[in-house]
Every structure is written in structure tokens, then in C-alpha cells.
Motif scaffolding. Sequence first.
Motif, PDB file in Angstrom:
ATOM      1  N   PHE B  56       3.273  15.818  -8.337  1.00  0.00           N
ATOM      2  CA  PHE B  56       4.219  15.930  -7.663  1.00  0.00           C
ATOM      3  C   PHE B  56       5.008  15.036  -9.339  1.00  0.00           C
ATOM      4  O   PHE B  56       6.580  14.933  -9.658  1.00  0.00           O
ATOM      5  N   GLY B  57       4.352  14.611  -9.599  1.00  0.00           N
ATOM      6  CA  GLY B  57       4.609  13.755 -11.745  1.00  0.00           C
ATOM      7  C   GLY B  57       4.959  12.763 -10.605  1.00  0.00           C
ATOM      8  O   GLY B  57       6.356  12.050 -11.431  1.00  0.00           O
ATOM      9  N   ILE B  58       4.362  12.409 -10.363  1.00  0.00           N
ATOM     10  CA  ILE B  58       5.586  11.189  -9.799  1.00  0.00           C
ATOM     11  C   ILE B  58       4.317   9.725 -10.049  1.00  0.00           C
ATOM     12  O   ILE B  58       3.535   9.852 -10.395  1.00  0.00           O
ATOM     13  N   LYS B  59       4.073   8.320  -9.678  1.00  0.00           N
ATOM     14  CA  LYS B  59       3.629   6.975 -10.172  1.00  0.00           C
ATOM     15  C   LYS B  59       3.735   6.715  -8.564  1.00  0.00           C
ATOM     16  O   LYS B  59       4.517   5.646  -8.559  1.00  0.00           O
ATOM     17  N   ILE B  60       2.695   6.719  -8.309  1.00  0.00           N
ATOM     18  CA  ILE B  60       2.307   5.664  -7.341  1.00  0.00           C
ATOM     19  C   ILE B  60       1.348   3.875  -7.539  1.00  0.00           C
ATOM     20  O   ILE B  60       0.312   4.281  -7.521  1.00  0.00           O
ATOM     21  N   GLU B  61       2.022   3.055  -6.950  1.00  0.00           N
ATOM     22  CA  GLU B  61       1.708   1.844  -7.462  1.00  0.00           C
ATOM     23  C   GLU B  61       0.433   1.478  -6.142  1.00  0.00           C
ATOM     24  O   GLU B  61       0.540   1.842  -4.767  1.00  0.00           O
ATOM     25  N   GLN B  62      -0.631   0.553  -6.275  1.00  0.00           N
ATOM     26  CA  GLN B  62      -1.531   0.049  -5.424  1.00  0.00           C
ATOM     27  C   GLN B  62      -0.623  -0.403  -4.512  1.00  0.00           C
ATOM     28  O   GLN B  62       0.236  -0.981  -4.760  1.00  0.00           O
ATOM     29  N   GLY B  63      -1.376  -0.138  -2.730  1.00  0.00           N
ATOM     30  CA  GLY B  63      -0.257  -1.025  -1.821  1.00  0.00           C
ATOM     31  C   GLY B  63       1.158  -0.615  -1.268  1.00  0.00           C
ATOM     32  O   GLY B  63       1.853  -0.468  -0.462  1.00  0.00           O
ATOM     33  N   GLU B  64       0.937   1.162  -2.262  1.00  0.00           N
ATOM     34  CA  GLU B  64       2.652   1.552  -2.105  1.00  0.00           C
ATOM     35  C   GLU B  64       2.724   2.767  -0.564  1.00  0.00           C
ATOM     36  O   GLU B  64       3.808   2.465  -0.100  1.00  0.00           O
ATOM     37  N   MET B  65       1.605   3.709  -0.988  1.00  0.00           N
ATOM     38  CA  MET B  65       1.562   4.177   0.153  1.00  0.00           C
ATOM     39  C   MET B  65       1.061   3.040   1.494  1.00  0.00           C
ATOM     40  O   MET B  65       1.529   3.528   2.541  1.00  0.00           O
ATOM     41  N   ILE B  66      -0.205   2.537   1.538  1.00  0.00           N
ATOM     42  CA  ILE B  66      -0.808   1.635   2.151  1.00  0.00           C
ATOM     43  C   ILE B  66      -0.664   0.284   1.880  1.00  0.00           C
ATOM     44  O   ILE B  66      -0.883  -0.237   1.148  1.00  0.00           O
ATOM     45  N   PRO B  67       0.226  -0.340   2.353  1.00  0.00           N
ATOM     46  CA  PRO B  67       0.070  -1.550   2.150  1.00  0.00           C
ATOM     47  C   PRO B  67      -0.269  -2.681   2.959  1.00  0.00           C
ATOM     48  O   PRO B  67       0.030  -3.281   3.954  1.00  0.00           O
ATOM     49  N   GLU B  68      -1.371  -2.844   1.972  1.00  0.00           N
ATOM     50  CA  GLU B  68      -2.539  -3.392   2.467  1.00  0.00           C
ATOM     51  C   GLU B  68      -2.511  -4.639   2.112  1.00  0.00           C
ATOM     52  O   GLU B  68      -2.727  -5.081   3.187  1.00  0.00           O
ATOM     53  N   SER B  69      -1.473  -5.488   1.526  1.00  0.00           N
ATOM     54  CA  SER B  69      -1.369  -6.489   1.608  1.00  0.00           C
ATOM     55  C   SER B  69      -0.563  -7.746   2.957  1.00  0.00           C
ATOM     56  O   SER B  69      -1.385  -8.333   3.248  1.00  0.00           O
TER      57      SER B  69
END
Lengths: 169, 130
Positions: B56-69
Motif C-alpha cells: 500500500f506504500g504506507i509506513k507502519i511504525e513498531q507498536g502501531e498495529m499491536i500497541p505492545e507498550s
Amino acid sequence: MRWMWIDRIVELDKGARCVALKNISMAEEHLHDHFPATDDRPSKPIMPAPLIVEGMAQTAGILVGHARDFAEKVILAKVGLAEFDREAYPGQTLIYEATLDRIDPAGAATSGVIHQIDYAAGGEKQPFGRVDLMFSHIDQNMQGLAFPEHNFVFTDQFFDLLRNSGFAV
Amino acid sequence: MAAMSREEIQEKVTEVLVEALGVDEDEVEPTAALGADLGAESIDYLDISFRLEKAFGIKIEQGEMIPESALQNPDYVSDGQVTDAGLEELKKLMPYADFAVMEDDRSVNKVVDVFTVDALVKFVELKLAG
């Protein structure tokens, strides 16, 4: 025991690409069992496919580790693709070419192309296969699990290989 | 570029899941949970996020999909159970997911079950909408 399935790094472009060579030798003991002679046919030494995957994992693992100055413990987490067009025999060379597709704090994805040189058939570089891998930076795991502090992945064996290949580490 | 329709997003998300998880296309139903139904393990979520970025030409930061913090915050998770405050926070952080499955079972392990195919499609829709 030396669990090294690459002999030399010939290219290392930080965060982008790593190329390594593997010279297959009859001195490798496992080749005598893979496969031995039977009553019907002579022995047929073939490099086992999982060890070819391991060779790419070591090439790509160095690429991923080097991208973060070997600060992360880089563990092979997933083989997304492993396709081989032919077999690999003693006396031939495999060339592992790994490309870093994506890296983030949690891990990395690489795509890899393998070529083969058969010296008995002209010594031209021929397409051999493709191996795409996922690596985990295990200290950044979601469960918050703790691992030993020292980097048990990138041991002196890897650094010696890099130094002996002419790369400063 | 014209905005992608829901169907186009759904189609591409299905392709991503088929490739990342080695499942058949007809298994990728909107209500299927990535973990429980499609067999996704922790590394697969990273694989899926990398593949979604590419598709999709998008940027997914760590924790954005599953907010592990949030899941490691003791105010939000206590004794392996998501607290009321934790559930509210997760609903805010994951507006694309339906938390109905957590009404009766607050086990923290249940959080990944809200990650259905439909939630993933909505996640991408939100990302594309900026």
C-alpha cells in the motif's frame, strides 16, 4: 564445532546488500552420507537444501546485524520462500546475494538470490534459487523476555570471517 | 491517485495474508482472527506489517498495529488480565478493532484475537486516509 556455511564475504554494503561465497567440498563429512552408494548406484553427494538455506541465513544475518553495528541479537525467525532450481555438488560454488528489504526495531526482512558456478560446465554463473527470510531482534520481543546480555549470535567466528574477507569490524 | 475502494483494500490485504501465512484465499474471511483462525505467530505480524507497507506504500511504525507498550503497562494489564482502563486505552489505540470478544474474557492473550481480517482492512483504510 564450526557451524559456518559461508566461506567468504565478497560484498557488504551497509543496510543494503551482502554477497557471500560457499565452496562445496568433498571434505565435508555429511556429503558422504547424503547420499551413500547403494547396490544399484554409486554415491551421490548433494549439498542438503537446509544447509543452503542456512548459508543464506548467515549471509543475510550478517547484513541485518551489520546494519545496526551488531548491537542486536539477530535470530532467523521465518523462511518465507525457499526455491531451488537444481542440486549443488562438491567442486561447485554457491553465491549468496542477500538484499535488505526492511528493518525496524523488532526485526528485518531480506530477499535472497543464489547463483551457482559449475567449473566442469564452463564456470559461468547460473541462477540457482531464491530464499526470502525474516529475522527477529530478540531483545525487542513483544513478550518482554530477557536474553543473556552478551551477543551469542555474532560470535568471533563471524567477525573473523568478516576480517578475513577484508572488512573492518 | 484515486482513493482505493474497500473492496480493493480487502483484495490486497487477502493477497498479503495468503503470502505471509500460506493460507488459502477462501480461509481469509472478514471475521477470521489472524492468530486463532489463520495460525499467525508473533513474527508473522511483523511480516504482515512489512508486506502491507510494500503493498500500500504506507509506513507502519513498531507498536502501531499491536500497541505492545500498552500491554506491558501495569495500569492496563494486571495478573494477565486487561483492566477497565486498559480496555479503554486499547479501544483508543486500536479504533479499527472490535473488542466485543473481550467483554467476557479479559485475558491479555485474548487481545490478539481482536486482530481479524476485517480489523486489518480497517487499519489500512485509516492509514490510507492519513
